[in-house]
Write an enzyme that holds these catalytic residues in place. Sequence first.
Site, PDB file in Angstrom:
ATOM      1  N   HIS A  15      32.974 -35.157 -40.587  1.00  0.00           N
ATOM      2  CA  HIS A  15      34.365 -35.304 -40.258  1.00  0.00           C
ATOM      3  C   HIS A  15      34.544 -33.838 -39.748  1.00  0.00           C
ATOM      4  O   HIS A  15      34.665 -32.861 -40.626  1.00  0.00           O
ATOM      5  CB  HIS A  15      35.226 -35.824 -41.480  1.00  0.00           C
ATOM      6  N   GLU A  33      49.966 -27.085 -46.322  1.00  0.00           N
ATOM      7  CA  GLU A  33      49.966 -28.116 -45.504  1.00  0.00           C
ATOM      8  C   GLU A  33      50.946 -28.975 -46.179  1.00  0.00           C
ATOM      9  O   GLU A  33      51.024 -29.706 -47.007  1.00  0.00           O
ATOM     10  CB  GLU A  33      48.629 -29.065 -45.718  1.00  0.00           C
ATOM     11  N   HIS A  35      43.109 -31.573 -52.763  1.00  0.00           N
ATOM     12  CA  HIS A  35      43.721 -32.875 -52.470  1.00  0.00           C
ATOM     13  C   HIS A  35      42.684 -33.413 -51.710  1.00  0.00           C
ATOM     14  O   HIS A  35      41.519 -33.108 -51.388  1.00  0.00           O
ATOM     15  CB  HIS A  35      44.904 -32.569 -51.373  1.00  0.00           C
TER      16      HIS A  35
END
Length: 441
Positions: free
Chosen positions: A297, A346, A376
Amino acid sequence: MSGDARKTAEGLAYLSGFGNEHASEAVAGALPEGRNSPQRAPLGLYAEQLSGTAFTEPRAHNRRSWLYRIRPSAAHPAFTRSGNGTIRTAPFNQAVPDPNRLRWNPLPVPGPATDFVEGLWTLGGNGDATQRTGMAVHLYHATASMDRVFSDADGELLIVPERGGLLLRTEFGLLHAEPGHVALIPRGVRFRVQLLDEDARGYVCENYGAPFQLPDLGPIGANGLANARDFRAPVAAYEDDESTPGPVEVVNKFCGNLWTAEYDHSPLDVVAWHGNHVPYVYDLRRFNVIGSISYDHPDPSIFTVLTSPSDTPGLAGVDFVVFAPRWLVGEDTFRPPYFHRNVMSEYMGLIEGAYDAKAEGFVPGGGSLHNMMSAHGPDRETFDRASAAELKPQRIDDGLAFMFETRWPVTLTPQAARAEHLQPGYDDVWQGLERHFRPLH
């Protein structure tokens, strides 16, 4: 909310291209030829420059427009202080920055006559508006169109509708923004928000720093991500107080406070203009998503739509990132966003559908905050499902999420830290992630 307003919005013409030197006139002959400020501007108009950057900034970054208007902006009475409502501005020094992962439900429904400005609610931010550094995260929920006019001297506004269409009447002309679009209003540009539906809800990034620009593409090449041609600027349109008599309330946000003045004319009286300090609207579904066609990813920087550069190359004051519909085809790859600790902070919001890293709890109109180095990643349900999934090509098309990513921690406002719509127990989504480690020997 009238059908006439929606018909107007859906029939608008635009100019194409982010950062272009645009020119437009609502009346033929209103733009002077060969000069910016002739001795007598055409048609009895006043020539006025609006500077979005210092005169001496490099040409590639210089932002300014020339406006030809019925009355100059200087023709107004003194401003007086008014209440700030639920709008707050950096520096955010009323609370201690919080390292915890936090998530909110959508804003509660406001009263029946709440316009865009009154419906703005500040979650938090960083930097200092008076020093032109940092940003703020706002949400809005409006139930009425604006009669007054608003401008922000503290920064530019990136408006992200989540529910309800908007018709934005600016000094430069009209913009139509629906959920799935974003509207960018430069610093100092006056505008009015008209609702096209019963109510409107969404998010706003207030950027105190350098104006947003398209990110460099590097090895991606000459094309990709947000293409400049897909940003649409308005064509000139003006209001004339002879046809709309009566005083107009103008609200100016300056150094964190709201100031009001009553004009005897509409300040949206620009008949012609040219320049590059202009508002835009952009359809996020036109974002050209770049991704891996082999394995892993990629880092989420590949989803950057706009960036506000800082004094450190590659380190943004704030990035605007979108997770648009795309294909996932990576082989032997955990396809949702990976577990992460980040030097950046973020704030994420959801425009529609669901986000591929959260099975539930992250809802349209809500948001989450992961401050710098706060761990996270996918919740347990997403992790278990993705770890066992058959790795066939997968289309992600049921959600549209975005992120405001900033180099500084986001400090909450007291109203955000104590909000009833702050979700309790957000940390629980990562509980139950089991130990799978099995030593070979």
